[in-house]
Design an enzyme around this catalytic site. Structure first.
Site, PDB file in Angstrom:
ATOM      1  N   HIS A   8       1.024  -1.151  -0.141  1.00  0.00           N
ATOM      2  CA  HIS A   8      -0.001  -0.016   0.107  1.00  0.00           C
ATOM      3  C   HIS A   8       0.880   1.256  -0.014  1.00  0.00           C
ATOM      4  O   HIS A   8       1.879   1.275  -0.488  1.00  0.00           O
ATOM      5  CB  HIS A   8      -1.210  -0.019   1.356  1.00  0.00           C
ATOM      6  CG  HIS A   8      -1.912  -1.545   1.151  1.00  0.00           C
ATOM      7  ND1 HIS A   8      -2.838  -1.797   0.052  1.00  0.00           N
ATOM      8  CD2 HIS A   8      -1.730  -2.599   1.734  1.00  0.00           C
ATOM      9  CE1 HIS A   8      -3.404  -2.740   0.489  1.00  0.00           C
ATOM     10  NE2 HIS A   8      -2.565  -3.333   1.450  1.00  0.00           N
ATOM     11  N   GLU A  22      -2.543   0.118   7.810  1.00  0.00           N
ATOM     12  CA  GLU A  22      -1.629  -0.750   7.165  1.00  0.00           C
ATOM     13  C   GLU A  22      -0.466  -0.343   6.472  1.00  0.00           C
ATOM     14  O   GLU A  22       0.680  -0.851   6.910  1.00  0.00           O
ATOM     15  CB  GLU A  22      -2.463  -1.843   6.127  1.00  0.00           C
ATOM     16  CG  GLU A  22      -1.413  -2.959   5.724  1.00  0.00           C
ATOM     17  CD  GLU A  22      -2.406  -3.873   4.769  1.00  0.00           C
ATOM     18  OE1 GLU A  22      -1.686  -4.871   4.269  1.00  0.00           O
ATOM     19  OE2 GLU A  22      -3.432  -3.451   4.170  1.00  0.00           O
ATOM     20  N   HIS A  75       2.220  -7.441   4.316  1.00  0.00           N
ATOM     21  CA  HIS A  75       0.982  -6.730   4.541  1.00  0.00           C
ATOM     22  C   HIS A  75       0.392  -6.982   6.142  1.00  0.00           C
ATOM     23  O   HIS A  75       0.913  -8.039   6.613  1.00  0.00           O
ATOM     24  CB  HIS A  75       0.087  -7.369   3.569  1.00  0.00           C
ATOM     25  CG  HIS A  75       0.381  -6.878   2.133  1.00  0.00           C
ATOM     26  ND1 HIS A  75      -0.467  -5.781   1.693  1.00  0.00           N
ATOM     27  CD2 HIS A  75       1.542  -7.231   1.350  1.00  0.00           C
ATOM     28  CE1 HIS A  75       0.224  -5.605   0.396  1.00  0.00           C
ATOM     29  NE2 HIS A  75       1.200  -6.590   0.237  1.00  0.00           N
ATOM     30  N   GLU A 139       0.995 -11.959   5.131  1.00  0.00           N
ATOM     31  CA  GLU A 139       0.161 -11.386   5.797  1.00  0.00           C
ATOM     32  C   GLU A 139       0.572 -11.289   7.333  1.00  0.00           C
ATOM     33  O   GLU A 139       0.077 -12.660   7.940  1.00  0.00           O
ATOM     34  CB  GLU A 139      -1.499 -11.744   5.598  1.00  0.00           C
ATOM     35  CG  GLU A 139      -1.696 -11.545   4.225  1.00  0.00           C
ATOM     36  CD  GLU A 139      -2.242 -10.277   3.918  1.00  0.00           C
ATOM     37  OE1 GLU A 139      -2.106  -9.441   4.836  1.00  0.00           O
ATOM     38  OE2 GLU A 139      -2.942  -9.994   2.835  1.00  0.00           O
TER      39      GLU A 139
END
Length: 174
Positions: A8, A22, A75, A139
């Site tokens: 991101h 995040e 992430h 993740e």
């Protein structure tokens, strides 16, 4: 060269909860991974060093242009339910080296943390599909889980996860 991708950035905050974004968490963790690997003598590169937006294809291009040996995209997960938790690591379907890297990272993270093991999974994410080297997307937690949100506020948790990823990369090379 190891390419670390902080997911991101810029106008894309990724998942958010209770003021946490995040994009900020993963940039901090990615920098820690980079610093640990550099300390151990590995050449590293971040796809982004600041809060900037980079298109997914460009992230893969950066790694490919650098002839990176590994690509790790970092992430924090989100779910519609507040009790989802754990760590999962993705590789591109059929990528044997991607599977190997994902398994080493997943196993090390589970060994070093108290997180639930959501396993190694396949996904056709752009950053996994368009990179030419072993690539994974990890993740590290669920920002939508209230317990995880509290943990994500503490730097030492980020360090443990960063160290676990860096150590796994080191072990992958052995």
């Amino acid at each position: 060269m190891i390419c670390i991708d902080a997911g991101h950035g810029g106008h894309d905050p990724g998942a958010t909860n209770e003021g946490l974004k995040e994009k900020d968490i993963v940039l901090d963790i990615s920098k820690k991974i980079r610093d640990i690997l550099k300390y151990w003598g590995y050449e590293t590169m971040l796809t982004r060093n600041t809060d900037e937006f980079i298109e997914l294809g460009k992230r893969a291009d950066i790694a490919n242009e650098l002839n990176a040996e590994l690509f790790v995209s970092v992430h924090i997960n989100a779910a519609s339910t507040s009790n989802a938790d754990g760590i999962e690591t993705y590789h591109y379907p059929g990528s044997v080296s991607g599977i190997d890297l994902a398994e080493v990272i997943q196993d090390n993270l589970i060994k070093n943390t108290t997180e639930s093991n959501r396993g190694v999974k396949e996904a056709e994410f752009v950053v996994l599909e368009e990179t030419k080297m072993p690539a994974v997307l990890v993740e590290l937690d669920f920002i939508t889980n209230s317990n995880s949100v509290e943990e994500l506020k503490y730097d030492y948790i980020d360090f443990i996860k960063a160290y676990s990823v860096a150590e796994a990369i080191k072990n992958y090379y052995k």
